[in-house]
Design a protein around this motif. Structure first.
Motif, mmCIF file in Angstrom:
data_model
loop_
_atom_site.group_PDB
_atom_site.id
_atom_site.type_symbol
_atom_site.label_atom_id
_atom_site.label_comp_id
_atom_site.label_asym_id
_atom_site.label_seq_id
_atom_site.Cartn_x
_atom_site.Cartn_y
_atom_site.Cartn_z
ATOM 1 N N ALA A 177 0.831 -1.205 0.000
ATOM 2 C CA ALA A 177 0.000 0.000 0.000
ATOM 3 C C ALA A 177 0.867 1.258 0.000
ATOM 4 O O ALA A 177 0.421 2.316 -0.437
ATOM 5 C CB ALA A 177 -0.924 -0.003 1.214
ATOM 6 N N ASP A 178 2.100 1.150 0.479
ATOM 7 C CA ASP A 178 3.028 2.281 0.522
ATOM 8 C C ASP A 178 3.865 2.415 -0.748
ATOM 9 O O ASP A 178 4.743 3.260 -0.811
ATOM 10 C CB ASP A 178 3.975 2.146 1.722
ATOM 11 C CG ASP A 178 3.244 2.256 3.042
ATOM 12 O OD1 ASP A 178 2.222 2.957 3.097
ATOM 13 O OD2 ASP A 178 3.703 1.637 4.013
ATOM 14 N N GLY A 179 3.645 1.563 -1.736
ATOM 15 C CA GLY A 179 4.427 1.599 -2.970
ATOM 16 C C GLY A 179 5.493 0.521 -2.970
ATOM 17 O O GLY A 179 5.501 -0.389 -2.143
ATOM 18 N N TRP A 180 6.409 0.612 -3.926
ATOM 19 C CA TRP A 180 7.487 -0.371 -4.057
ATOM 20 C C TRP A 180 8.489 -0.196 -2.937
ATOM 21 O O TRP A 180 8.913 0.921 -2.646
ATOM 22 C CB TRP A 180 8.200 -0.214 -5.396
ATOM 23 C CG TRP A 180 7.387 -0.685 -6.556
ATOM 24 C CD1 TRP A 180 6.759 0.096 -7.471
ATOM 25 C CD2 TRP A 180 7.110 -2.035 -6.919
ATOM 26 N NE1 TRP A 180 6.110 -0.690 -8.383
ATOM 27 C CE2 TRP A 180 6.308 -2.007 -8.071
ATOM 28 C CE3 TRP A 180 7.455 -3.270 -6.388
ATOM 29 C CZ2 TRP A 180 5.848 -3.161 -8.707
ATOM 30 C CZ3 TRP A 180 7.003 -4.418 -7.015
ATOM 31 C CH2 TRP A 180 6.208 -4.358 -8.152
ATOM 32 N N ARG A 181 8.852 -1.327 -2.323
ATOM 33 C CA ARG A 181 9.868 -1.306 -1.275
ATOM 34 C C ARG A 181 10.868 -2.420 -1.546
ATOM 35 O O ARG A 181 10.527 -3.460 -2.103
ATOM 36 C CB ARG A 181 9.223 -1.487 0.101
ATOM 37 C CG ARG A 181 8.321 -0.265 0.405
ATOM 38 C CD ARG A 181 7.718 -0.282 1.744
ATOM 39 N NE ARG A 181 8.731 -0.068 2.773
ATOM 40 C CZ ARG A 181 8.493 -0.243 4.063
ATOM 41 N NH1 ARG A 181 7.304 -0.637 4.485
ATOM 42 N NH2 ARG A 181 9.432 -0.026 4.952
ATOM 43 N N VAL A 182 12.096 -2.196 -1.139
ATOM 44 C CA VAL A 182 13.178 -3.150 -1.373
ATOM 45 C C VAL A 182 13.085 -4.278 -0.351
ATOM 46 O O VAL A 182 13.106 -4.041 0.851
ATOM 47 C CB VAL A 182 14.547 -2.442 -1.289
ATOM 48 C CG1 VAL A 182 15.679 -3.442 -1.402
ATOM 49 C CG2 VAL A 182 14.654 -1.363 -2.369
ATOM 50 N N ALA A 183 12.985 -5.509 -0.846
ATOM 51 C CA ALA A 183 12.938 -6.695 0.006
ATOM 52 C C ALA A 183 14.326 -7.310 0.166
ATOM 53 O O ALA A 183 14.586 -8.027 1.124
ATOM 54 C CB ALA A 183 11.974 -7.723 -0.568
ATOM 55 N N GLY A 184 15.206 -7.013 -0.783
ATOM 56 C CA GLY A 184 16.559 -7.542 -0.709
ATOM 57 C C GLY A 184 17.412 -6.983 -1.833
ATOM 58 O O GLY A 184 16.906 -6.649 -2.906
ATOM 59 N N VAL A 185 18.701 -6.876 -1.546
ATOM 60 C CA VAL A 185 19.670 -6.422 -2.538
ATOM 61 C C VAL A 185 20.818 -7.419 -2.531
ATOM 62 O O VAL A 185 21.344 -7.768 -1.472
ATOM 63 C CB VAL A 185 20.231 -5.017 -2.196
ATOM 64 C CG1 VAL A 185 21.243 -4.567 -3.245
ATOM 65 C CG2 VAL A 185 19.110 -4.006 -2.041
#
Length: 163
Positions: free
Chosen positions: A137-145
């Motif tokens: 709901a907050d947009g794209w977020r990084v789950a892992g790099v």
């Protein structure tokens, strides 16, 4: 789309316009792919500012950062370690990607791209970045790099010839 998501999307779009972004003039990406790339670029912008709070908003709690060093050693750091390190460093950071392969399926995205990293204005290393992203709901977020580090033999970035 909630206010927070619209704000993040607007900031990412503004970053592309003002900073040139990592999307080249001939944009091969669809809207979902551009949004995923926007999250990556927003993370790079926050990193360049050493902005721990902005970075925290772009990274899912529990995300991992995996680096493959030139000797093949693999190091894994949790998001909290990344954020702590980011806050301690004062050097100028600049990371760029190009020719990104972006795959989006629903609320899951993968961004894979060559990169270079500059420290205090000088090329430090290059390699390949791989970002796993999740749309909430907050947009794209990084789950892992995950990324490789190459200290020697870095080819010149095509971004250097774009002026």
């Amino acid at each position: 789309m909630n206010l927070r998501t619209r704000t993040l999307a607007t900031l990412a779009a503004a970053y592309f316009v003002l900073a040139g972004g990592n999307v080249q003039a001939k944009d091969p990406y669809d809207a979902s792919q551009r949004e995923a790339l926007g999250a990556v670029d927003a993370l790079f912008a926050a990193m360049a500012r050493h902005d721990v709070d902005a970075s925290r908003q772009l990274i899912l709690p529990g995300a991992s950062f995996v680096v493959v060093l030139p000797d093949g050693t693999v190091k894994i750091e949790p998001d909290t370690g990344y954020l702590e390190t980011l806050g301690k460093h004062k050097e100028a950071f600049r990371e760029r990607i190009w020719d990104a392969q972006v795959t989006v399926q629903g609320n899951l995205a993968q961004v894979w791209a060559p990169y270079d990293f500059h420290l205090d204005g000088k090329l430090s290393h290059c390699g390949v970045d791989s970002f796993s992203l999740v749309r909430s709901a907050d947009g794209w977020r990084v789950a892992g790099v995950s990324y490789t580090v190459q200290k020697a033999g870095c080819a010149p970035s095509p971004l250097d010839s774009e002026g």
